[in-house]
Design a protein around this motif. Structure first.
Motif, PDB file in Angstrom:
ATOM      1  N   GLN A 150      -4.595  -2.112  16.889  1.00 19.33           N
ATOM      2  CA  GLN A 150      -4.828  -2.219  18.332  1.00 19.33           C
ATOM      3  C   GLN A 150      -5.443  -3.572  18.695  1.00 19.33           C
ATOM      4  O   GLN A 150      -5.236  -4.085  19.787  1.00 19.33           O
ATOM      5  CB  GLN A 150      -5.747  -1.087  18.811  1.00 19.33           C
ATOM      6  N   SER A 151      -6.174  -4.173  17.761  1.00 14.74           N
ATOM      7  CA  SER A 151      -6.828  -5.469  18.003  1.00 14.74           C
ATOM      8  C   SER A 151      -5.844  -6.631  18.004  1.00 14.74           C
ATOM      9  O   SER A 151      -6.208  -7.742  18.352  1.00 14.74           O
ATOM     10  CB  SER A 151      -7.884  -5.713  16.925  1.00 14.74           C
ATOM     11  N   GLY A 152      -4.600  -6.398  17.585  1.00 15.78           N
ATOM     12  CA  GLY A 152      -3.612  -7.471  17.495  1.00 15.78           C
ATOM     13  C   GLY A 152      -3.524  -8.088  16.118  1.00 15.78           C
ATOM     14  O   GLY A 152      -2.724  -8.992  15.890  1.00 15.78           O
ATOM     15  N   GLN A 153      -4.329  -7.618  15.163  1.00 19.73           N
ATOM     16  CA  GLN A 153      -4.248  -8.111  13.782  1.00 19.73           C
ATOM     17  C   GLN A 153      -3.023  -7.515  13.112  1.00 19.73           C
ATOM     18  O   GLN A 153      -2.670  -6.353  13.337  1.00 19.73           O
ATOM     19  CB  GLN A 153      -5.502  -7.712  13.004  1.00 19.73           C
ATOM     20  N   LEU A 154      -2.386  -8.329  12.250  1.00 24.20           N
ATOM     21  CA  LEU A 154      -1.158  -7.911  11.587  1.00 24.20           C
ATOM     22  C   LEU A 154      -1.359  -7.892  10.074  1.00 24.20           C
ATOM     23  O   LEU A 154      -1.927  -8.821   9.505  1.00 24.20           O
ATOM     24  CB  LEU A 154      -0.022  -8.873  11.950  1.00 24.20           C
ATOM     25  N   TYR A 155      -0.887  -6.815   9.434  1.00 23.21           N
ATOM     26  CA  TYR A 155      -0.994  -6.650   7.993  1.00 23.21           C
ATOM     27  C   TYR A 155       0.371  -6.303   7.416  1.00 23.21           C
ATOM     28  O   TYR A 155       1.259  -5.827   8.118  1.00 23.21           O
ATOM     29  CB  TYR A 155      -1.988  -5.526   7.639  1.00 23.21           C
ATOM     30  N   ARG A 156       0.496  -6.528   6.104  1.00 21.30           N
ATOM     31  CA  ARG A 156       1.691  -6.160   5.360  1.00 21.30           C
ATOM     32  C   ARG A 156       1.244  -5.309   4.180  1.00 21.30           C
ATOM     33  O   ARG A 156       0.214  -5.551   3.576  1.00 21.30           O
ATOM     34  CB  ARG A 156       2.386  -7.421   4.854  1.00 21.30           C
ATOM     35  N   VAL A 157       2.040  -4.299   3.854  1.00 18.03           N
ATOM     36  CA  VAL A 157       1.745  -3.448   2.700  1.00 18.03           C
ATOM     37  C   VAL A 157       3.053  -3.173   1.964  1.00 18.03           C
ATOM     38  O   VAL A 157       4.086  -2.963   2.592  1.00 18.03           O
ATOM     39  CB  VAL A 157       1.051  -2.127   3.140  1.00 18.03           C
ATOM     40  N   GLN A 158       3.011  -3.233   0.644  1.00 17.69           N
ATOM     41  CA  GLN A 158       4.184  -2.909  -0.158  1.00 17.69           C
ATOM     42  C   GLN A 158       4.201  -1.414  -0.427  1.00 17.69           C
ATOM     43  O   GLN A 158       3.144  -0.819  -0.711  1.00 17.69           O
ATOM     44  CB  GLN A 158       4.173  -3.670  -1.481  1.00 17.69           C
ATOM     45  N   PRO A 159       5.369  -0.764  -0.342  1.00 17.51           N
ATOM     46  CA  PRO A 159       5.436   0.674  -0.597  1.00 17.51           C
ATOM     47  C   PRO A 159       5.370   0.973  -2.091  1.00 17.51           C
ATOM     48  O   PRO A 159       6.375   1.072  -2.777  1.00 17.51           O
ATOM     49  CB  PRO A 159       6.794   1.071   0.007  1.00 17.51           C
ATOM     50  N   LYS A 160       4.151   1.088  -2.609  1.00 19.43           N
ATOM     51  CA  LYS A 160       3.918   1.426  -4.007  1.00 19.43           C
ATOM     52  C   LYS A 160       2.603   2.182  -4.099  1.00 19.43           C
ATOM     53  O   LYS A 160       1.802   2.174  -3.157  1.00 19.43           O
ATOM     54  CB  LYS A 160       3.921   0.183  -4.890  1.00 19.43           C
ATOM     55  N   LEU A 161       2.356   2.830  -5.225  1.00 19.44           N
ATOM     56  CA  LEU A 161       1.167   3.665  -5.371  1.00 19.44           C
ATOM     57  C   LEU A 161      -0.125   2.854  -5.346  1.00 19.44           C
ATOM     58  O   LEU A 161      -1.160   3.341  -4.910  1.00 19.44           O
ATOM     59  CB  LEU A 161       1.253   4.496  -6.656  1.00 19.44           C
ATOM     60  N   GLN A 162      -0.085   1.611  -5.816  1.00 19.63           N
ATOM     61  CA  GLN A 162      -1.267   0.741  -5.790  1.00 19.63           C
ATOM     62  C   GLN A 162      -1.240  -0.155  -4.550  1.00 19.63           C
ATOM     63  O   GLN A 162      -1.594  -1.335  -4.610  1.00 19.63           O
ATOM     64  CB  GLN A 162      -1.325  -0.105  -7.064  1.00 19.63           C
ATOM     65  N   THR A 210      -3.544  -9.214   4.916  1.00 21.10           N
ATOM     66  CA  THR A 210      -3.459  -9.902   6.202  1.00 21.10           C
ATOM     67  C   THR A 210      -2.258 -10.834   6.228  1.00 21.10           C
ATOM     68  O   THR A 210      -2.006 -11.569   5.287  1.00 21.10           O
ATOM     69  CB  THR A 210      -4.738 -10.715   6.466  1.00 21.10           C
ATOM     70  N   VAL A 211      -1.509 -10.802   7.326  1.00 19.99           N
ATOM     71  CA  VAL A 211      -0.377 -11.710   7.521  1.00 19.99           C
ATOM     72  C   VAL A 211      -0.877 -12.927   8.290  1.00 19.99           C
ATOM     73  O   VAL A 211      -1.440 -12.795   9.379  1.00 19.99           O
ATOM     74  CB  VAL A 211       0.759 -11.017   8.296  1.00 19.99           C
ATOM     75  N   ARG A 212      -0.700 -14.097   7.711  1.00 26.96           N
ATOM     76  CA  ARG A 212      -1.105 -15.353   8.355  1.00 26.96           C
ATOM     77  C   ARG A 212       0.111 -15.964   9.047  1.00 26.96           C
ATOM     78  O   ARG A 212       1.121 -16.238   8.402  1.00 26.96           O
ATOM     79  CB  ARG A 212      -1.643 -16.333   7.320  1.00 26.96           C
TER      80      ARG A 212
END
Length: 202
Positions: free
Chosen positions: A94-106, A111-113
């Protein structure tokens, strides 16, 4: 308020309430903690599904070794939108920050720059002491993923092919209404009803 789905579920992307795995012939209810007070955001990739409730993000499906794998992460703030692609999922707070996550158990949220937007003609912003202010990170409002394209739109109307800034709409009143990605292209609809497309036109 139940969540329903139908179709391919061979990787256990959706956990059915009834335990039925073959849902191709009809609708089945997804086992998810949804209520009228709890906003749910969903995005579906080919081998996994991403569901967000408040600050929690759940990835479910074929993550590492087999079907029916699940991992739950907690973001630093409430999740506004998610966009699932084959190799990663974008998470917008909601703050406008963007993240990326890989679909894996770990899995972990990274943070996306994004590169800085082009400077306007208004000159350099300065503090009350005359020092030049560092450019602030863009506040992202819309995200979308395709197989080979990832797009973000900032509050300053900058269009990003993540992480690069491709274009900035100059009109202050320009408002993005909807953003979608296909395999290698993107489509944007603004509040005036204008449609913009870019990417590979094959």
């Amino acid at each position: 308020m139940p969540l329903l789905f139908t179709g391919f579920n061979a990787f256990g992307q959706h956990e059915c309430v009834s335990g039925d795995v073959d849902c191709a012939a009809g609708f089945s209810e997804i086992n998810a903690p949804v209520s009228n007070q709890n906003q749910c955001t969903i995005s579906i990739g080919w081998r996994y599904a991403a569901l967000a409730f408040g600050r929690k993000l759940c990835l479910r499906g074929l993550l590492d070794d087999g079907p029916n794998e699940c991992v739950t992460l907690e973001a630093t703030g409430d999740i506004r939108a998610i966009a699932a692609a084959d190799s990663h999922c974008l998470v917008l707070l909601q703050s406008g920050q963007l993240y990326r996550v890989q679909p894996k158990l770990q899995a972990e949220l990274v943070t996306v720059r994004l590169e800085a937007a082009p400077r306007s003609n208004s000159g350099t912003k300065r503090s009350i002491f005359g020092a030049a202010k560092a450019p602030s990170s863009p506040i992202i409002e819309h995200i979308a993923c395709g197989s080979h394209i990832n797009v973000a739109i900032s509050s300053e109307n900058c269009v990003y092919s993540i992480p690069s800034c491709l274009h900035q709409f100059s009109e202050r009143q320009f408002r993005v209404k909807q953003l979608q990605c296909g395999h290698e292209h993107a489509v944007l609809l603004n509040a005036n009803g204008d449609v913009f497309t870019w990417g590979n036109g094959l």
